[in-house]
Design a protein around this motif. Structure first.
Motif, PDB file in Angstrom:
ATOM      1  N   LEU A  52       0.728  -1.063   0.351  1.00 29.01           N
ATOM      2  CA  LEU A  52       0.060   0.134   0.090  1.00 29.01           C
ATOM      3  C   LEU A  52       0.892   1.524   0.308  1.00 29.01           C
ATOM      4  N   PRO A  53       2.099   1.301   0.697  1.00 28.86           N
ATOM      5  CA  PRO A  53       2.575   2.484   0.862  1.00 28.86           C
ATOM      6  C   PRO A  53       3.680   3.036  -0.569  1.00 28.86           C
ATOM      7  N   HIS A  54       3.602   1.649  -1.394  1.00 27.90           N
ATOM      8  CA  HIS A  54       4.285   1.892  -2.400  1.00 27.90           C
ATOM      9  C   HIS A  54       3.513   2.482  -3.810  1.00 27.90           C
ATOM     10  N   HIS A  55       2.046   2.615  -3.845  1.00 28.77           N
ATOM     11  CA  HIS A  55       1.072   2.294  -4.317  1.00 28.77           C
ATOM     12  C   HIS A  55       0.394   4.142  -3.902  1.00 28.77           C
ATOM     13  N   PHE A  56       0.510   3.847  -2.454  1.00 28.16           N
ATOM     14  CA  PHE A  56      -0.211   5.843  -1.992  1.00 28.16           C
ATOM     15  C   PHE A  56       1.083   6.401  -0.382  1.00 28.16           C
ATOM     16  N   PRO A  57       1.124   6.385  -1.401  1.00 32.85           N
ATOM     17  CA  PRO A  57       3.040   7.000  -0.506  1.00 32.85           C
ATOM     18  C   PRO A  57       2.487   8.161   0.370  1.00 32.85           C
ATOM     19  N   PRO A  58       2.964   8.433   1.901  1.00 31.30           N
ATOM     20  CA  PRO A  58       2.334   9.498   2.982  1.00 31.30           C
ATOM     21  C   PRO A  58       2.513  11.074   2.091  1.00 31.30           C
ATOM     22  N   SER A  59       1.355  11.533   2.809  1.00 24.78           N
ATOM     23  CA  SER A  59       1.341  12.901   2.317  1.00 24.78           C
ATOM     24  C   SER A  59       3.086  13.655   2.702  1.00 24.78           C
ATOM     25  N   VAL A  60       3.598  13.171   3.333  1.00 29.73           N
ATOM     26  CA  VAL A  60       4.705  13.869   4.580  1.00 29.73           C
ATOM     27  C   VAL A  60       5.435  12.628   4.902  1.00 29.73           C
ATOM     28  N   PRO A  61       7.070  12.933   5.699  1.00 29.59           N
ATOM     29  CA  PRO A  61       7.943  12.056   6.623  1.00 29.59           C
ATOM     30  C   PRO A  61       7.365  11.760   7.213  1.00 29.59           C
ATOM     31  N   ALA A  62       7.141  10.056   7.985  1.00 30.29           N
ATOM     32  CA  ALA A  62       6.137   9.265   8.888  1.00 30.29           C
ATOM     33  C   ALA A  62       7.158  10.230   9.635  1.00 30.29           C
ATOM     34  N   SER A  63       8.363  10.593  10.134  1.00 28.00           N
ATOM     35  CA  SER A  63       7.995  11.597  11.685  1.00 28.00           C
ATOM     36  C   SER A  63       7.545  12.695  11.401  1.00 28.00           C
ATOM     37  N   GLN A  64       7.774  13.595  10.660  1.00 25.03           N
ATOM     38  CA  GLN A  64       7.097  15.040  10.686  1.00 25.03           C
ATOM     39  C   GLN A  64       5.705  14.594  10.875  1.00 25.03           C
ATOM     40  N   ASP A  65       4.416  13.632  10.090  1.00 25.67           N
ATOM     41  CA  ASP A  65       3.648  13.466  10.271  1.00 25.67           C
ATOM     42  C   ASP A  65       3.318  13.454  11.538  1.00 25.67           C
ATOM     43  N   GLN A  66       3.821  12.740  12.033  1.00 25.42           N
ATOM     44  CA  GLN A  66       4.297  12.143  13.654  1.00 25.42           C
ATOM     45  C   GLN A  66       3.461  13.068  14.600  1.00 25.42           C
ATOM     46  N   ASP A  67       4.737  14.170  13.860  1.00 20.80           N
ATOM     47  CA  ASP A  67       5.044  15.535  14.868  1.00 20.80           C
ATOM     48  C   ASP A  67       3.886  16.761  15.218  1.00 20.80           C
ATOM     49  N   ASN A  68       3.488  16.622  13.541  1.00 19.00           N
ATOM     50  CA  ASN A  68       1.700  17.305  13.253  1.00 19.00           C
ATOM     51  C   ASN A  68       0.517  16.747  14.069  1.00 19.00           C
ATOM     52  N   ILE A  69       0.548  15.622  14.691  1.00 18.81           N
ATOM     53  CA  ILE A  69      -0.752  15.000  14.827  1.00 18.81           C
ATOM     54  C   ILE A  69      -0.983  15.478  16.433  1.00 18.81           C
ATOM     55  N   THR A  70      -1.471  15.760  16.878  1.00 23.47           N
ATOM     56  CA  THR A  70      -1.876  16.575  17.942  1.00 23.47           C
ATOM     57  C   THR A  70      -2.478  15.238  18.995  1.00 23.47           C
ATOM     58  N   ARG A  71      -2.356  15.369  20.360  1.00 21.68           N
ATOM     59  CA  ARG A  71      -2.212  14.419  21.233  1.00 21.68           C
ATOM     60  C   ARG A  71      -4.191  13.849  21.213  1.00 21.68           C
ATOM     61  N   GLY A  72      -5.586  15.111  20.952  1.00 32.19           N
ATOM     62  CA  GLY A  72      -6.520  14.458  20.429  1.00 32.19           C
ATOM     63  C   GLY A  72      -6.589  13.701  19.397  1.00 32.19           C
ATOM     64  N   GLN A  73      -5.889  14.259  18.986  1.00 28.24           N
ATOM     65  CA  GLN A  73      -5.574  13.150  17.687  1.00 28.24           C
ATOM     66  C   GLN A  73      -5.773  12.452  17.507  1.00 28.24           C
ATOM     67  N   ALA A  74      -4.382  11.304  18.342  1.00 26.73           N
ATOM     68  CA  ALA A  74      -3.629  10.599  18.543  1.00 26.73           C
ATOM     69  C   ALA A  74      -4.358   9.518  19.306  1.00 26.73           C
ATOM     70  N   VAL A  75      -5.312   9.906  20.512  1.00 30.05           N
ATOM     71  CA  VAL A  75      -6.320   9.335  21.630  1.00 30.05           C
ATOM     72  C   VAL A  75      -7.957   9.312  20.455  1.00 30.05           C
ATOM     73  N   GLU A  76      -7.603   9.971  19.732  1.00 33.45           N
ATOM     74  CA  GLU A  76      -9.086   9.649  18.819  1.00 33.45           C
ATOM     75  C   GLU A  76      -9.265   8.338  18.241  1.00 33.45           C
TER      76      GLU A  76
END
Length: 268
Positions: free
Chosen positions: A212-236
């Protein structure tokens, strides 16, 4: 010896994490292969991955890995027929069967989905791999076309032909992802809200997780994406994921085990 099936609560399309969410939670890794040429993250909110029983999904349509008779068989085909009840078999008897690579649509009857799209996958032939790939690609394409023609917004695909039909899981996952991606690239009206790849066996889940990541790659590097997610989003997101049913340890909706035979009458 027969088992009594445990009835599981239906899972809606919105309950199944999208690829974007799986990337944010680091539950889907960036492909070592890198993104496929022409692949982009534009569809990642419309693609889902579910490891479990397809008969529990409350979506507009599920795709059954059927046989040419459309009258039920082993694996996911038999599970869908058992869960749907006799009305499905009665309707299928009126359809006159279905050739390999084609699809037909019926009502869902006792299933939580509205429709069942029956598609006949190829029995894999190593000596005619190109022909097998063409047939499998046609399964996904004809199912997507039927879905669009019938107003289906959410669709869940079983892993077609990877069971008793012996199609290698990684090769089959590549065909599935590639065909869906190309179809959605041309879906100008955005008729499909969500396409879900459903895996029951671990080998299929691992194949989709890898490709799936080969055909539908992430929009930003995984490390940066994790930095952008809020605690509330992560819990949800974690709560949503925790509410998904556990992966069954027996065949989906199975009330008993019948030895599978590799033939065009056993399905999957």
């Amino acid at each position: 010896m027969f088992r009594t099936a445990i009835k599981m609560a239906p899972t809606s399309a919105s309950d199944i994490p999208s690829l974007n969410l799986l990337y944010k939670l680091n539950k889907l890794k960036v492909s070592e292969l890198g993104p496929l040429k022409g692949a982009s993250p534009v569809h990642n909110d419309r693609i889902g991955l579910f490891h479990g029983d397809i008969t529990t999904l409350s979506v507009d349509a599920i795709v059954n890995a059927a046989n040419t008779s459309l009258l039920g068989g082993g694996g996911v085909d038999g599970a869908i027929h058992r869960a749907a009840g006799p009305g499905l078999l009665a309707e299928c008897r009126t359809l006159g069967g279905c050739p390999t690579g084609s699809s037909k649509i019926t009502s869902g009857y006792n299933l939580p989905c509205n429709k069942v799209i029956h598609t006949v996958g190829p029995i894999y032939d190593y000596t005619q791999a190109t022909e097998s790939e063409k047939d499998l690609r046609n399964c996904y394409l004809s199912s997507l076309e039927l879905a669009t023609q019938n107003g289906v917004k959410t669709i869940a695909f079983s892993a077609i032909s990877t069971g008793v039909y012996d199609y290698p899981s990684e090769d089959a996952a590549h065909v599935a992802c590639d065909t869906v991606r190309k179809y959605m690239d041309g879906d100008d009206t955005k008729s499909l809200d969500k396409v879900i790849f459903v895996t029951f066996e671990k080998k299929d889940y691992m194949a989709y997780s890898s490709l799936l990541p080969h055909h539908f790659p992430p929009s930003v590097p995984a490390s940066q994406d994790q930095d952008n997610i809020t605690r509330g989003q992560a819990v949800e997101a974690e709560v949503k994921a925790s509410h998904l049913p556990n992966v069954p340890t027996t065949d989906p909706a199975d009330s008993g085990h019948v030895p599978k035979k590799r033939s065009q009458v056993s399905g999957e």
